[in-house]
Design a protein around this motif. Structure first.
Motif, PDB file in Angstrom:
ATOM      1  N   UNK A   1       0.793  -1.125  -0.160  1.00 28.26           N
ATOM      2  CA  UNK A   1       0.055   0.103   0.099  1.00 28.26           C
ATOM      3  C   UNK A   1       0.971   1.282  -0.049  1.00 28.26           C
TER       4      UNK A   1
ATOM      5  N   UNK B   1       1.864   1.953  -3.482  1.00 28.03           N
ATOM      6  CA  UNK B   1       0.820   2.366  -4.065  1.00 28.03           C
ATOM      7  C   UNK B   1       0.798   3.900  -3.990  1.00 28.03           C
ATOM      8  N   UNK B   2       0.814   4.420  -2.808  1.00 28.11           N
ATOM      9  CA  UNK B   2       0.674   5.697  -2.303  1.00 28.11           C
ATOM     10  C   UNK B   2       1.722   6.441  -3.019  1.00 28.11           C
ATOM     11  N   UNK B   3       3.031   5.962  -2.772  1.00 25.82           N
ATOM     12  CA  UNK B   3       4.197   6.718  -3.577  1.00 25.82           C
ATOM     13  C   UNK B   3       3.938   6.739  -4.987  1.00 25.82           C
TER      14      UNK B   3
ATOM     15  N   UNK C   1       1.222   7.210  -6.433  1.00 28.12           N
ATOM     16  CA  UNK C   1       0.014   8.320  -6.676  1.00 28.12           C
ATOM     17  C   UNK C   1       0.847   9.597  -6.116  1.00 28.12           C
ATOM     18  N   UNK C   2       1.559   9.794  -5.466  1.00 27.08           N
ATOM     19  CA  UNK C   2       2.164  11.010  -5.005  1.00 27.08           C
ATOM     20  C   UNK C   2       3.054  11.534  -6.170  1.00 27.08           C
TER      21      UNK C   2
ATOM     22  N   UNK D   1       1.368  12.943  -8.719  1.00 21.46           N
ATOM     23  CA  UNK D   1       0.695  14.341  -8.492  1.00 21.46           C
ATOM     24  C   UNK D   1       2.086  15.272  -8.721  1.00 21.46           C
ATOM     25  N   UNK D   2       3.109  15.062  -8.076  1.00 23.96           N
ATOM     26  CA  UNK D   2       4.150  15.635  -7.977  1.00 23.96           C
ATOM     27  C   UNK D   2       4.498  16.030  -9.681  1.00 23.96           C
TER      28      UNK D   2
ATOM     29  N   UNK E   1       2.370  18.523 -11.269  1.00 23.69           N
ATOM     30  CA  UNK E   1       2.932  19.770 -10.970  1.00 23.69           C
ATOM     31  C   UNK E   1       3.922  20.512 -11.817  1.00 23.69           C
TER      32      UNK E   1
ATOM     33  N   UNK F   1      -0.674   2.899 -16.221  1.00 25.54           N
ATOM     34  CA  UNK F   1      -0.715   1.712 -15.197  1.00 25.54           C
ATOM     35  C   UNK F   1      -2.214   1.587 -14.530  1.00 25.54           C
TER      36      UNK F   1
ATOM     37  N   UNK G   1      -7.610  -0.784 -14.265  1.00 22.53           N
ATOM     38  CA  UNK G   1      -9.024  -0.712 -14.213  1.00 22.53           C
ATOM     39  C   UNK G   1      -9.766  -1.360 -15.401  1.00 22.53           C
ATOM     40  N   UNK G   2      -9.068  -1.152 -16.506  1.00 24.72           N
ATOM     41  CA  UNK G   2      -9.912  -1.569 -17.584  1.00 24.72           C
ATOM     42  C   UNK G   2      -9.411  -3.182 -18.390  1.00 24.72           C
TER      43      UNK G   2
ATOM     44  N   UNK H   1      -2.939  -5.799 -12.664  1.00 22.94           N
ATOM     45  CA  UNK H   1      -2.705  -5.502 -11.447  1.00 22.94           C
ATOM     46  C   UNK H   1      -1.817  -6.273 -10.814  1.00 22.94           C
TER      47      UNK H   1
ATOM     48  N   UNK I   1     -15.287  -1.593 -11.635  1.00 25.30           N
ATOM     49  CA  UNK I   1     -14.041  -1.836 -12.264  1.00 25.30           C
ATOM     50  C   UNK I   1     -13.205  -2.712 -11.365  1.00 25.30           C
TER      51      UNK I   1
ATOM     52  N   UNK J   1      -5.674   4.034   2.265  1.00 29.69           N
ATOM     53  CA  UNK J   1      -4.957   4.386   1.299  1.00 29.69           C
ATOM     54  C   UNK J   1      -4.606   3.330   0.134  1.00 29.69           C
ATOM     55  N   UNK J   2      -4.000   3.882  -0.924  1.00 30.97           N
ATOM     56  CA  UNK J   2      -3.651   2.934  -1.895  1.00 30.97           C
ATOM     57  C   UNK J   2      -4.632   2.564  -3.153  1.00 30.97           C
ATOM     58  N   UNK J   3      -4.422   1.689  -3.960  1.00 28.64           N
ATOM     59  CA  UNK J   3      -5.342   1.123  -4.970  1.00 28.64           C
ATOM     60  C   UNK J   3      -6.723   0.839  -4.749  1.00 28.64           C
TER      61      UNK J   3
ATOM     62  N   UNK K   1      -7.024   6.494  -3.213  1.00 20.73           N
ATOM     63  CA  UNK K   1      -6.139   6.869  -4.373  1.00 20.73           C
ATOM     64  C   UNK K   1      -7.028   6.287  -5.684  1.00 20.73           C
TER      65      UNK K   1
ATOM     66  N   UNK L   1      -1.466  12.840   0.905  1.00 19.52           N
ATOM     67  CA  UNK L   1      -0.494  13.321   0.085  1.00 19.52           C
ATOM     68  C   UNK L   1       0.625  14.321   1.009  1.00 19.52           C
TER      69      UNK L   1
ATOM     70  N   UNK M   1       2.665  12.022   3.364  1.00 20.78           N
ATOM     71  CA  UNK M   1       3.657  11.235   2.455  1.00 20.78           C
ATOM     72  C   UNK M   1       4.744  12.063   2.324  1.00 20.78           C
ATOM     73  N   UNK M   2       4.592  13.313   1.694  1.00 19.16           N
ATOM     74  CA  UNK M   2       5.518  14.029   1.024  1.00 19.16           C
ATOM     75  C   UNK M   2       6.687  14.552   2.242  1.00 19.16           C
TER      76      UNK M   2
ATOM     77  N   UNK N   1       4.162   9.941   7.941  1.00 16.95           N
ATOM     78  CA  UNK N   1       3.616   8.811   8.121  1.00 16.95           C
ATOM     79  C   UNK N   1       4.557   7.824   8.900  1.00 16.95           C
TER      80      UNK N   1
END
Ligand code: SF4
Ligand code: SF4
Ligand code: FES
Lengths: 117, 254
Positions: free
Chosen positions: A7, A10-12, A14-15, A18-19, A22, A78, A83-84, A88, B176, B209-211, B215, B245, B248-249, B253
Protein backbone atom coordinates in the motif's frame (compact mmCIF):
# COMPACT_ATOMS: atom_id res chain seq x y z
CA UNK A 1 -3.01 -14.61 -4.83
CA UNK A 2 -1.03 -12.32 -7.07
CA UNK A 3 1.67 -10.35 -5.23
CA UNK A 4 0.63 -6.73 -4.93
CA UNK A 5 2.76 -3.66 -4.53
CA UNK A 6 2.56 -2.62 -0.88
CA UNK A 7 0.00 0.00 0.00
CA UNK A 8 2.89 2.30 0.80
CA UNK A 9 4.28 1.72 -2.68
CA UNK A 10 0.87 2.45 -4.21
CA UNK A 11 0.66 5.72 -2.31
CA UNK A 12 4.16 6.64 -3.45
CA UNK A 13 3.17 6.04 -7.07
CA UNK A 14 0.15 8.28 -6.56
CA UNK A 15 2.22 11.01 -4.89
CA UNK A 16 4.79 10.74 -7.69
CA UNK A 17 2.02 11.23 -10.22
CA UNK A 18 0.74 14.35 -8.47
CA UNK A 19 4.19 15.86 -8.08
CA UNK A 20 5.10 15.14 -11.70
CA UNK A 21 1.79 16.71 -12.74
CA UNK A 22 2.80 19.92 -10.96
CA UNK A 23 6.23 19.85 -12.59
CA UNK A 24 4.66 19.23 -15.99
CA UNK A 25 2.29 22.16 -15.59
CA UNK A 26 5.30 24.45 -15.28
CA UNK A 27 7.51 22.62 -17.78
CA UNK A 28 4.89 22.45 -20.53
CA UNK A 29 4.23 26.18 -20.16
CA UNK A 30 7.93 27.02 -20.41
CA UNK A 31 8.23 24.63 -23.34
CA UNK A 32 5.33 26.19 -25.27
CA UNK A 33 6.48 29.74 -24.64
CA UNK A 34 9.97 28.77 -25.81
CA UNK A 35 8.58 27.23 -29.00
CA UNK A 36 6.50 30.30 -29.78
CA UNK A 37 9.43 32.64 -29.20
CA UNK A 38 11.92 30.41 -31.00
CA UNK A 39 9.98 29.94 -34.24
CA UNK A 40 9.34 33.64 -34.79
CA UNK A 41 12.47 33.99 -36.89
CA UNK A 42 12.09 30.59 -38.53
CA UNK A 43 13.36 27.31 -37.16
CA UNK A 44 16.88 26.13 -37.89
CA UNK A 45 19.09 23.46 -36.37
CA UNK A 46 21.72 26.10 -35.77
CA UNK A 47 19.27 28.15 -33.65
CA UNK A 48 18.38 25.16 -31.55
CA UNK A 49 21.98 24.19 -31.01
CA UNK A 50 22.86 27.78 -30.25
CA UNK A 51 20.27 27.87 -27.53
CA UNK A 52 21.00 24.53 -25.92
CA UNK A 53 24.64 23.61 -26.50
CA UNK A 54 26.65 23.96 -23.32
CA UNK A 55 23.77 25.40 -21.28
CA UNK A 56 23.45 23.53 -17.98
CA UNK A 57 20.21 25.32 -17.17
CA UNK A 58 18.43 24.01 -20.26
CA UNK A 59 19.92 20.56 -19.77
CA UNK A 60 18.58 20.42 -16.21
CA UNK A 61 15.21 21.72 -17.35
CA UNK A 62 14.79 19.14 -20.08
CA UNK A 63 16.07 16.33 -17.85
CA UNK A 64 13.46 17.14 -15.21
CA UNK A 65 10.82 17.58 -17.92
CA UNK A 66 11.60 14.20 -19.49
CA UNK A 67 11.66 12.44 -16.12
CA UNK A 68 8.35 13.95 -15.08
CA UNK A 69 6.72 13.14 -18.43
CA UNK A 70 7.98 9.55 -18.48
CA UNK A 71 6.87 8.76 -14.94
CA UNK A 72 3.57 10.64 -15.17
CA UNK A 73 2.57 8.90 -18.37
CA UNK A 74 3.57 5.44 -17.21
CA UNK A 75 1.74 5.73 -13.88
CA UNK A 76 -1.36 6.97 -15.68
CA UNK A 77 -1.24 4.04 -18.10
CA UNK A 78 -0.75 1.71 -15.13
CA UNK A 79 -3.98 2.97 -13.58
CA UNK A 80 -5.93 2.69 -16.81
CA UNK A 81 -4.62 -0.84 -17.46
CA UNK A 82 -5.50 -1.90 -13.92
CA UNK A 83 -9.07 -0.69 -14.25
CA UNK A 84 -9.83 -1.58 -17.83
CA UNK A 85 -7.75 -4.73 -18.36
CA UNK A 86 -7.33 -5.96 -14.80
CA UNK A 87 -3.53 -5.75 -15.08
CA UNK A 88 -2.79 -5.52 -11.37
CA UNK A 89 0.08 -6.55 -9.17
CA UNK A 90 3.72 -6.05 -8.48
CA UNK A 91 4.95 -7.45 -11.79
CA UNK A 92 2.88 -4.98 -13.78
CA UNK A 93 3.84 -2.09 -11.52
CA UNK A 94 7.55 -2.80 -11.96
CA UNK A 95 7.07 -3.11 -15.71
CA UNK A 96 5.31 0.28 -15.86
CA UNK A 97 8.01 1.85 -13.72
CA UNK A 98 10.59 0.42 -16.14
CA UNK A 99 8.68 1.81 -19.14
CA UNK A 100 8.44 5.21 -17.48
CA UNK A 101 12.16 5.36 -16.69
CA UNK A 102 13.04 4.12 -20.17
CA UNK A 103 10.89 6.82 -21.80
CA UNK A 104 12.54 9.37 -19.54
CA UNK A 105 15.98 8.04 -20.45
CA UNK A 106 15.30 8.58 -24.16
CA UNK A 107 14.31 12.16 -23.45
CA UNK A 108 17.30 12.81 -21.25
CA UNK A 109 19.63 11.27 -23.82
CA UNK A 110 18.24 13.66 -26.46
CA UNK A 111 18.71 16.63 -24.13
CA UNK A 112 22.25 15.50 -23.39
CA UNK A 113 22.92 15.11 -27.10
CA UNK A 114 22.00 18.75 -27.70
CA UNK A 115 23.95 19.94 -24.67
CA UNK A 116 27.12 18.09 -25.65
CA UNK A 117 26.78 18.55 -29.39
CA UNK B 1 -59.29 23.94 -27.95
CA UNK B 2 -57.12 20.84 -27.56
CA UNK B 3 -58.30 18.57 -24.80
CA UNK B 4 -55.80 17.52 -22.19
CA UNK B 5 -56.15 13.83 -21.53
CA UNK B 6 -56.94 12.58 -18.06
CA UNK B 7 -53.40 11.05 -17.96
CA UNK B 8 -51.84 14.42 -18.53
CA UNK B 9 -53.91 16.04 -15.81
CA UNK B 10 -53.80 13.36 -13.14
CA UNK B 11 -51.13 10.92 -14.24
CA UNK B 12 -51.78 7.35 -15.31
CA UNK B 13 -54.49 5.16 -13.73
CA UNK B 14 -52.27 2.11 -13.60
CA UNK B 15 -48.54 1.70 -13.43
CA UNK B 16 -46.68 -0.82 -15.56
CA UNK B 17 -44.00 -2.14 -13.22
CA UNK B 18 -41.24 -4.45 -14.40
CA UNK B 19 -39.61 -6.20 -11.46
CA UNK B 20 -36.43 -8.26 -11.44
CA UNK B 21 -37.12 -11.82 -10.29
CA UNK B 22 -34.36 -14.29 -9.49
CA UNK B 23 -30.72 -13.98 -8.48
CA UNK B 24 -27.84 -12.95 -10.73
CA UNK B 25 -29.63 -15.04 -13.35
CA UNK B 26 -33.24 -14.17 -13.74
CA UNK B 27 -35.58 -11.94 -15.64
CA UNK B 28 -38.20 -9.25 -15.41
CA UNK B 29 -41.83 -9.91 -14.60
CA UNK B 30 -44.39 -7.21 -15.29
CA UNK B 31 -47.11 -6.22 -12.84
CA UNK B 32 -49.92 -3.72 -13.16
CA UNK B 33 -50.40 -1.63 -10.07
CA UNK B 34 -53.15 0.95 -9.44
CA UNK B 35 -51.68 4.43 -9.37
CA UNK B 36 -52.39 6.64 -6.40
CA UNK B 37 -51.57 10.14 -5.35
CA UNK B 38 -48.50 10.42 -3.12
CA UNK B 39 -47.34 6.92 -3.81
CA UNK B 40 -43.73 5.97 -3.19
CA UNK B 41 -41.81 3.33 -5.11
CA UNK B 42 -41.66 1.30 -1.90
CA UNK B 43 -45.48 1.49 -1.67
CA UNK B 44 -45.67 -0.01 -5.15
CA UNK B 45 -43.33 -2.89 -4.24
CA UNK B 46 -45.26 -3.56 -1.05
CA UNK B 47 -48.57 -3.57 -2.95
CA UNK B 48 -47.20 -6.12 -5.43
CA UNK B 49 -46.01 -8.34 -2.61
CA UNK B 50 -49.26 -8.13 -0.65
CA UNK B 51 -51.77 -8.27 -3.49
CA UNK B 52 -50.13 -10.04 -6.40
CA UNK B 53 -47.13 -12.11 -5.46
CA UNK B 54 -46.22 -12.93 -1.84
CA UNK B 55 -42.96 -14.60 -2.97
CA UNK B 56 -41.40 -11.26 -3.97
CA UNK B 57 -38.29 -10.56 -1.87
CA UNK B 58 -37.28 -7.00 -0.96
CA UNK B 59 -36.03 -5.12 2.08
CA UNK B 60 -37.19 -2.14 4.10
CA UNK B 61 -37.60 -1.12 7.72
CA UNK B 62 -38.27 2.48 8.67
CA UNK B 63 -40.11 3.82 5.58
CA UNK B 64 -39.03 7.35 6.52
CA UNK B 65 -35.51 7.60 5.11
CA UNK B 66 -33.57 6.71 8.21
CA UNK B 67 -32.54 3.06 8.13
CA UNK B 68 -31.00 2.87 4.66
CA UNK B 69 -32.36 -0.59 3.85
CA UNK B 70 -34.78 0.08 0.97
CA UNK B 71 -32.46 1.20 -1.84
CA UNK B 72 -32.98 -0.31 -5.30
CA UNK B 73 -32.30 0.53 -8.92
CA UNK B 74 -35.31 2.48 -10.13
CA UNK B 75 -35.48 3.07 -13.88
CA UNK B 76 -31.73 2.63 -14.10
CA UNK B 77 -30.74 4.79 -11.17
CA UNK B 78 -30.02 3.86 -7.54
CA UNK B 79 -32.53 5.46 -5.18
CA UNK B 80 -33.97 5.11 -1.69
CA UNK B 81 -37.42 3.81 -2.54
CA UNK B 82 -39.30 4.86 0.60
CA UNK B 83 -38.65 8.53 -0.16
CA UNK B 84 -38.94 8.40 -3.93
CA UNK B 85 -42.34 9.42 -5.24
CA UNK B 86 -43.59 7.50 -8.22
CA UNK B 87 -44.77 10.72 -9.87
CA UNK B 88 -41.17 11.94 -9.97
CA UNK B 89 -39.71 8.90 -11.70
CA UNK B 90 -42.40 6.99 -13.63
CA UNK B 91 -43.03 9.49 -16.44
CA UNK B 92 -46.40 10.25 -18.05
CA UNK B 93 -46.91 6.58 -19.02
CA UNK B 94 -46.39 5.34 -15.51
CA UNK B 95 -43.50 2.97 -16.19
CA UNK B 96 -41.21 1.60 -13.53
CA UNK B 97 -38.35 -0.83 -13.85
CA UNK B 98 -37.03 -2.14 -10.55
CA UNK B 99 -33.79 -4.03 -10.02
CA UNK B 100 -31.69 -4.75 -6.96
CA UNK B 101 -28.83 -2.33 -6.22
CA UNK B 102 -25.91 -2.65 -8.63
CA UNK B 103 -22.33 -3.60 -7.66
CA UNK B 104 -23.57 -6.08 -5.03
CA UNK B 105 -24.49 -9.77 -5.15
CA UNK B 106 -28.20 -10.48 -5.42
CA UNK B 107 -29.84 -12.48 -2.67
CA UNK B 108 -33.16 -12.73 -4.49
CA UNK B 109 -35.41 -10.42 -6.49
CA UNK B 110 -34.96 -6.85 -5.19
CA UNK B 111 -32.81 -7.73 -2.17
CA UNK B 112 -29.10 -7.10 -2.74
CA UNK B 113 -26.55 -8.65 -0.42
CA UNK B 114 -25.02 -5.76 1.55
CA UNK B 115 -22.27 -7.91 3.09
CA UNK B 116 -19.39 -6.64 0.89
CA UNK B 117 -20.54 -3.07 1.49
CA UNK B 118 -20.41 -3.38 5.28
CA UNK B 119 -17.26 -5.53 5.23
CA UNK B 120 -15.51 -2.67 3.46
CA UNK B 121 -16.91 -0.23 5.98
CA UNK B 122 -15.13 -2.30 8.65
CA UNK B 123 -11.96 -2.58 6.53
CA UNK B 124 -11.81 1.21 6.25
CA UNK B 125 -11.85 1.26 10.06
CA UNK B 126 -15.21 2.96 10.09
CA UNK B 127 -15.58 2.45 13.83
CA UNK B 128 -14.85 5.03 16.47
CA UNK B 129 -11.97 4.00 18.71
CA UNK B 130 -11.72 6.08 21.88
CA UNK B 131 -8.25 7.54 22.34
CA UNK B 132 -7.94 7.06 26.05
CA UNK B 133 -9.66 3.73 26.26
CA UNK B 134 -8.83 1.40 23.38
CA UNK B 135 -10.60 -1.41 25.20
CA UNK B 136 -13.88 0.45 24.85
CA UNK B 137 -14.13 1.69 28.44
CA UNK B 138 -15.52 5.14 29.13
CA UNK B 139 -12.63 7.62 28.97
CA UNK B 140 -11.80 9.54 32.12
CA UNK B 141 -11.50 12.91 30.43
CA UNK B 142 -14.08 14.33 28.07
CA UNK B 143 -12.67 16.07 25.02
CA UNK B 144 -14.04 19.48 24.28
CA UNK B 145 -14.78 19.71 20.56
CA UNK B 146 -15.67 23.28 19.60
CA UNK B 147 -18.58 23.14 17.12
CA UNK B 148 -16.99 25.78 14.91
CA UNK B 149 -13.61 24.06 14.62
CA UNK B 150 -12.58 23.03 11.11
CA UNK B 151 -12.33 19.37 12.01
CA UNK B 152 -15.71 19.30 13.66
CA UNK B 153 -17.28 20.87 10.58
CA UNK B 154 -15.55 18.35 8.27
CA UNK B 155 -16.87 15.49 10.40
CA UNK B 156 -20.36 17.01 10.59
CA UNK B 157 -20.60 17.25 6.81
CA UNK B 158 -20.44 13.47 6.41
CA UNK B 159 -21.94 12.16 9.61
CA UNK B 160 -25.57 11.72 8.49
CA UNK B 161 -24.86 8.70 6.28
CA UNK B 162 -27.59 6.06 6.60
CA UNK B 163 -25.58 3.30 4.92
CA UNK B 164 -28.04 2.86 2.08
CA UNK B 165 -25.43 1.88 -0.51
CA UNK B 166 -26.82 4.20 -3.20
CA UNK B 167 -23.40 5.83 -3.68
CA UNK B 168 -21.69 2.44 -3.78
CA UNK B 169 -24.07 1.22 -6.47
CA UNK B 170 -23.49 4.40 -8.50
CA UNK B 171 -19.68 4.32 -8.46
CA UNK B 172 -17.89 3.15 -11.63
CA UNK B 173 -14.66 2.46 -9.79
CA UNK B 174 -16.45 -0.09 -7.57
CA UNK B 175 -17.60 -1.91 -10.70
CA UNK B 176 -14.08 -1.86 -12.19
CA UNK B 177 -12.17 -2.79 -9.05
CA UNK B 178 -13.95 -5.20 -6.70
CA UNK B 179 -11.48 -4.36 -3.92
CA UNK B 180 -12.24 -0.62 -3.95
CA UNK B 181 -13.63 0.39 -0.57
CA UNK B 182 -16.15 2.73 -2.12
CA UNK B 183 -17.57 6.16 -1.30
CA UNK B 184 -19.58 5.36 1.85
CA UNK B 185 -16.75 3.61 3.72
CA UNK B 186 -14.26 6.32 2.76
CA UNK B 187 -16.71 9.06 3.71
CA UNK B 188 -17.14 7.40 7.10
CA UNK B 189 -13.36 7.12 7.52
CA UNK B 190 -12.99 10.84 6.79
CA UNK B 191 -15.46 11.74 9.56
CA UNK B 192 -13.31 9.72 11.98
CA UNK B 193 -10.02 11.13 10.67
CA UNK B 194 -11.49 14.45 11.77
CA UNK B 195 -12.60 13.16 15.15
CA UNK B 196 -10.08 14.45 17.67
CA UNK B 197 -11.27 11.89 20.23
CA UNK B 198 -10.32 8.94 18.03
CA UNK B 199 -7.15 6.98 18.73
CA UNK B 200 -6.78 4.85 15.59
CA UNK B 201 -5.69 7.59 13.17
CA UNK B 202 -2.51 6.01 11.75
CA UNK B 203 -4.17 2.63 11.22
CA UNK B 204 -7.19 4.20 9.59
CA UNK B 205 -5.16 6.32 7.20
CA UNK B 206 -3.16 3.22 6.26
CA UNK B 207 -6.40 1.30 5.72
CA UNK B 208 -7.87 3.87 3.31
CA UNK B 209 -4.69 4.47 1.27
CA UNK B 210 -3.64 2.91 -2.01
CA UNK B 211 -5.36 1.23 -4.94
CA UNK B 212 -8.21 -0.25 -2.90
CA UNK B 213 -8.69 3.05 -1.09
CA UNK B 214 -9.05 6.74 -1.76
CA UNK B 215 -6.30 6.82 -4.38
CA UNK B 216 -8.46 4.97 -6.90
CA UNK B 217 -11.26 7.53 -6.79
CA UNK B 218 -11.67 9.48 -10.03
CA UNK B 219 -13.52 12.35 -8.36
CA UNK B 220 -16.37 11.96 -10.83
CA UNK B 221 -18.86 12.76 -8.05
CA UNK B 222 -21.45 10.23 -9.08
CA UNK B 223 -21.69 9.31 -5.38
CA UNK B 224 -22.29 12.92 -4.39
CA UNK B 225 -24.85 13.36 -7.17
CA UNK B 226 -26.88 10.33 -6.07
CA UNK B 227 -26.62 10.40 -2.27
CA UNK B 228 -30.18 10.83 -0.98
CA UNK B 229 -28.87 12.53 2.15
CA UNK B 230 -27.05 15.15 0.06
CA UNK B 231 -23.69 14.13 1.49
CA UNK B 232 -20.49 14.67 -0.47
CA UNK B 233 -18.39 11.49 -0.29
CA UNK B 234 -16.33 12.76 -3.21
CA UNK B 235 -15.16 15.75 -1.16
CA UNK B 236 -14.45 13.48 1.81
CA UNK B 237 -12.24 11.30 -0.40
CA UNK B 238 -10.46 14.39 -1.70
CA UNK B 239 -9.81 15.25 1.95
CA UNK B 240 -8.25 11.83 2.56
CA UNK B 241 -6.07 12.21 -0.53
CA UNK B 242 -4.92 15.66 0.54
CA UNK B 243 -4.09 14.43 4.02
CA UNK B 244 -2.16 11.40 2.74
CA UNK B 245 -0.36 13.49 0.12
CA UNK B 246 1.15 15.88 2.63
CA UNK B 247 1.79 13.16 5.21
CA UNK B 248 3.69 11.12 2.63
CA UNK B 249 5.58 14.04 1.11
CA UNK B 250 6.64 15.42 4.48
CA UNK B 251 7.39 11.97 5.89
CA UNK B 252 4.75 12.27 8.59
CA UNK B 253 3.55 8.71 8.15
CA UNK B 254 4.81 6.13 10.62
S1 SF4 C 1 -16.20 10.43 -6.81
FE1 SF4 C 1 -14.98 8.60 -6.40
S2 SF4 C 1 -16.19 7.39 -4.95
FE2 SF4 C 1 -17.57 8.93 -5.85
S3 SF4 C 1 -18.55 7.85 -7.56
FE3 SF4 C 1 -16.76 8.92 -8.38
S4 SF4 C 1 -15.06 7.41 -8.30
FE4 SF4 C 1 -16.75 6.64 -6.99
S1 SF4 D 1 -23.07 8.41 1.64
FE1 SF4 D 1 -25.20 8.83 1.06
S2 SF4 D 1 -25.60 7.37 -0.60
FE2 SF4 D 1 -23.77 6.66 0.44
S3 SF4 D 1 -24.50 5.17 1.94
FE3 SF4 D 1 -24.37 7.15 2.98
S4 SF4 D 1 -26.39 8.05 2.78
FE4 SF4 D 1 -26.31 6.38 1.30
S1 FES E 1 -37.06 2.04 4.53
FE1 FES E 1 -35.63 3.00 5.85
S2 FES E 1 -34.60 4.38 4.49
FE2 FES E 1 -36.17 3.56 3.23
Amino acid sequence: MRAMTSVRGQVHLWVAQRVTAMLLAVAVTVHLVTIILAVRGGLTAADILGRLRGHEGWLAFYAVFALAAGLHGAIGLRNIAAEMLGWRGRGFDLAWLGIGLLTAAFGIRAAWGLYAA
Amino acid sequence: MPQTSREEREGPRTLAVRVWRGREEGGFREYRVPAQANQTVLDVVTWIQRELDPTLAYRFACRVGMCGSCAMTVNGRARWTCRTHVSRVAGPEGRLELRPLANLPVIRDLAADMTPFFDKWAKARGRFQPKDAPDGAVPEEFHVVPPASRQRREADAGIECIGCGVCYASCDVVSWNPDYLGPAALNRAWTLVNDVRDGAQAERLAAVAGDAGCHSCHSTQSCTEHCPKQLDPSAAIAGLKRRLFWDTLLGRRA
